[in-house]
Design a protein around this motif. Structure first.
Motif, PDB file in Angstrom:
ATOM      1  N   LEU A 140       0.859  -1.184   0.000  1.00 10.66           N
ATOM      2  CA  LEU A 140       0.000   0.000   0.000  1.00 10.66           C
ATOM      3  C   LEU A 140       0.892   1.230   0.000  1.00 10.66           C
ATOM      4  N   GLN A 141       0.535   2.230  -0.843  1.00  9.22           N
ATOM      5  CA  GLN A 141       1.166   3.548  -0.738  1.00  9.22           C
ATOM      6  C   GLN A 141       0.080   4.601  -0.662  1.00  9.22           C
ATOM      7  N   VAL A 142       0.176   5.438   0.359  1.00  5.04           N
ATOM      8  CA  VAL A 142      -0.757   6.550   0.564  1.00  5.04           C
ATOM      9  C   VAL A 142       0.050   7.842   0.598  1.00  5.04           C
ATOM     10  N   ASP A 143      -0.314   8.808  -0.237  1.00  4.98           N
ATOM     11  CA  ASP A 143       0.327  10.121  -0.269  1.00  4.98           C
ATOM     12  C   ASP A 143      -0.708  11.167   0.138  1.00  4.98           C
ATOM     13  N   GLU A 144      -0.380  11.940   1.184  1.00 10.28           N
ATOM     14  CA  GLU A 144      -1.330  12.918   1.715  1.00 10.28           C
ATOM     15  C   GLU A 144      -0.598  14.179   2.160  1.00 10.28           C
ATOM     16  N   ILE A 145      -1.370  15.229   2.408  1.00  9.23           N
ATOM     17  CA  ILE A 145      -0.781  16.485   2.858  1.00  9.23           C
ATOM     18  C   ILE A 145      -1.115  16.729   4.325  1.00  9.23           C
ATOM     19  N   ASP A 146      -0.352  17.666   4.907  1.00 11.76           N
ATOM     20  CA  ASP A 146      -0.621  18.135   6.271  1.00 11.76           C
ATOM     21  C   ASP A 146      -0.323  19.625   6.309  1.00 11.76           C
ATOM     22  N   ILE A 147      -1.333  20.437   6.573  1.00  9.50           N
ATOM     23  CA  ILE A 147      -1.148  21.894   6.605  1.00  9.50           C
ATOM     24  C   ILE A 147      -0.996  22.423   8.027  1.00  9.50           C
ATOM     25  N   THR A 148      -0.762  21.519   8.989  1.00  7.98           N
ATOM     26  CA  THR A 148      -0.687  21.948  10.385  1.00  7.98           C
ATOM     27  C   THR A 148       0.334  23.056  10.584  1.00  7.98           C
ATOM     28  N   ARG A 149       1.493  22.928   9.946  1.00  2.00           N
ATOM     29  CA  ARG A 149       2.567  23.928  10.107  1.00  2.00           C
ATOM     30  C   ARG A 149       2.787  24.717   8.825  1.00  2.00           C
ATOM     31  N   TRP A 150       1.717  24.897   8.069  1.00  2.00           N
ATOM     32  CA  TRP A 150       1.798  25.659   6.821  1.00  2.00           C
ATOM     33  C   TRP A 150       1.743  27.142   7.172  1.00  2.00           C
ATOM     34  N   VAL A 151       2.904  27.749   7.350  1.00  2.00           N
ATOM     35  CA  VAL A 151       2.978  29.119   7.847  1.00  2.00           C
ATOM     36  C   VAL A 151       2.949  30.107   6.690  1.00  2.00           C
ATOM     37  N   ALA A 152       2.564  31.331   6.988  1.00  2.00           N
ATOM     38  CA  ALA A 152       2.556  32.384   5.979  1.00  2.00           C
ATOM     39  C   ALA A 152       3.985  32.772   5.624  1.00  2.00           C
ATOM     40  N   PRO A 153       4.253  33.099   4.360  1.00  4.91           N
ATOM     41  CA  PRO A 153       5.608  33.488   3.952  1.00  4.91           C
ATOM     42  C   PRO A 153       5.961  34.865   4.486  1.00  4.91           C
ATOM     43  N   PRO A 154       7.244  35.192   4.517  1.00 10.55           N
ATOM     44  CA  PRO A 154       7.670  36.519   5.001  1.00 10.55           C
ATOM     45  C   PRO A 154       7.461  37.586   3.941  1.00 10.55           C
ATOM     46  N   LEU A 155       6.199  37.922   3.695  1.00 11.53           N
ATOM     47  CA  LEU A 155       5.873  38.906   2.672  1.00 11.53           C
ATOM     48  C   LEU A 155       6.151  40.320   3.166  1.00 11.53           C
ATOM     49  N   PRO A 156       6.593  41.199   2.277  1.00  5.14           N
ATOM     50  CA  PRO A 156       6.774  42.601   2.678  1.00  5.14           C
ATOM     51  C   PRO A 156       5.424  43.273   2.880  1.00  5.14           C
ATOM     52  N   GLY A 157       5.241  43.838   4.033  1.00  3.97           N
ATOM     53  CA  GLY A 157       4.000  44.562   4.295  1.00  3.97           C
ATOM     54  C   GLY A 157       2.968  43.706   4.993  1.00  3.97           C
ATOM     55  N   ALA A 158       2.374  44.263   6.015  1.00  4.69           N
ATOM     56  CA  ALA A 158       1.390  43.524   6.808  1.00  4.69           C
ATOM     57  C   ALA A 158       0.161  43.168   5.984  1.00  4.69           C
ATOM     58  N   ARG A 159      -0.214  44.044   5.047  1.00  4.42           N
ATOM     59  CA  ARG A 159      -1.424  43.792   4.260  1.00  4.42           C
ATOM     60  C   ARG A 159      -1.295  42.510   3.443  1.00  4.42           C
ATOM     61  N   ALA A 160      -0.194  42.342   2.748  1.00  6.05           N
ATOM     62  CA  ALA A 160       0.001  41.146   1.920  1.00  6.05           C
ATOM     63  C   ALA A 160       0.025  39.892   2.775  1.00  6.05           C
ATOM     64  N   ARG A 161       0.707  39.952   3.913  1.00  6.41           N
ATOM     65  CA  ARG A 161       0.752  38.787   4.810  1.00  6.41           C
ATOM     66  C   ARG A 161      -0.646  38.429   5.295  1.00  6.41           C
ATOM     67  N   ASN A 162      -1.413  39.449   5.665  1.00  6.80           N
ATOM     68  CA  ASN A 162      -2.756  39.191   6.186  1.00  6.80           C
ATOM     69  C   ASN A 162      -3.673  38.605   5.108  1.00  6.80           C
ATOM     70  N   VAL A 163      -3.611  39.140   3.892  1.00  9.28           N
ATOM     71  CA  VAL A 163      -4.481  38.663   2.815  1.00  9.28           C
ATOM     72  C   VAL A 163      -4.152  37.215   2.470  1.00  9.28           C
ATOM     73  N   TYR A 164      -2.847  36.906   2.340  1.00  9.26           N
ATOM     74  CA  TYR A 164      -2.461  35.523   2.048  1.00  9.26           C
ATOM     75  C   TYR A 164      -2.879  34.600   3.191  1.00  9.26           C
ATOM     76  N   GLY A 165      -2.716  35.064   4.422  1.00  7.83           N
ATOM     77  CA  GLY A 165      -3.131  34.256   5.567  1.00  7.83           C
ATOM     78  C   GLY A 165      -4.626  34.015   5.592  1.00  7.83           C
ATOM     79  N   VAL A 166      -5.404  35.019   5.227  1.00 10.39           N
ATOM     80  CA  VAL A 166      -6.861  34.848   5.157  1.00 10.39           C
ATOM     81  C   VAL A 166      -7.207  33.795   4.108  1.00 10.39           C
ATOM     82  N   TYR A 167      -6.519  33.840   2.963  1.00  7.52           N
ATOM     83  CA  TYR A 167      -6.792  32.874   1.898  1.00  7.52           C
ATOM     84  C   TYR A 167      -6.520  31.450   2.362  1.00  7.52           C
TER      85      TYR A 167
END
Length: 270
Positions: A140-167
């Protein structure tokens, strides 16, 4: 908005009839196939094997397997909507619901499922069915994802970080509301062992996605594919347009979610 893109068109979030389904499967194949194929090769899959590909999606893994088991082996590729899978000698494509429809017992040398079980509420029962479908000693092979530690990237500007995080957080919330668990990859190995499989061998993979990568392409495609559901979950069209612009910036990079690939076997004693 076309009829197949309406939320009511399918209970499955990533509907294979959606306008962006082909793009989604193309990006998934580019992103995940190298790891999937490397792990599958470790099973020794070769000419004459009998394989089951569950939830075959765009069919890239099923086609790869068909090439490996030719000329005497065969691959059964199943999906609730298998219309995107190309036919070829040695590859049988069928419409099949892994939760409800019957499977032959003790028939397969290898069963593979990628990004399937996390969308199913009764994963333990499905794992038991997959174990029964394998011959003793089969893989058996099972391939799956885990977003538990899927952190927001170090985007310039709080607005971009917040929008990407909301998405990303809205997507996670929407998937959970639809019955999916995008963190299941992190516990998949344990649940596979609990289902009676032996020789459980998990690996975890992450990378950083840059401009033009399959990972960024997948995120942008998902923002279109899941637009109706994201709006129902609280995003606005303005926010979706804004996050697409952020992800289209040539300087944008983002950490990937974690990919877990688990190999296991049905014991030789059955």
């Amino acid at each position: 908005m076309t009829r197949q893109n309406r939320v009511a068109a399918s209970d499955y979030v990533f509907d294979n009839d959606g306008d962006h389904s082909a793009d989604q499967h193309r990006y998934l194949a580019e992103l995940l196939d190298p790891l999937t194929f490397e792990r599958l090769a470790q099973t020794g899959v070769t000419a004459g094997w009998n394989c089951l590909e569950v939830g075959a999606g765009g069919g890239s893994v099923a086609l790869w397997l068909a090439g490996r088991v030719a000329p005497d082996g065969r691959v059964l590729a199943t999906d609730i909507k298998p219309g995107l899978i190309q036919a070829r000698p040695g590859l049988t494509v069928v419409r099949h619901d892994i939760v409800r429809d019957p499977l032959p017992e003790g028939e397969f040398d290898l069963v593979h499922a990628r990004l399937v079980l996390s969308h199913l509420s009764d994963r333990r029962r499905v794992l038991a069915r997959l174990r029964t479908a394998l011959r003793p000693g089969g893989w058996l092979q099972v391939d799956e994802i885990d977003i538990t530690r899927w952190v927001a990237p170090p985007l310039p500007g709080a607005r971009a970080r917040n929008v990407y995080g909301v998405y990303t957080s809205t997507m996670a919330r929407m998937l959970a509301a639809a019955g999916s668990d995008p963190t299941w990859g992190g516990v998949a190995a344990r649940e596979i062992a609990e289902a009676g499989f032996t020789d459980v061998d998990p690996v975890r993979w992450t990378e950083t996605w840059g401009h033009g990568s399959a990972g960024i392409g997948l995120l942008v495609s998902n923002s279109h594919h899941l637009e109706d559901r994201l709006l129902e979950a609280g995003m606005t069209l303005d926010l979706l347009h804004e996050v697409r612009e952020i992800m289209a910036d040539p300087g944008f990079t983002a950490p990937s979610f974690a990919i877990h690939s688990i190999l296991a076997r049905r014991s030789a004693e059955g």
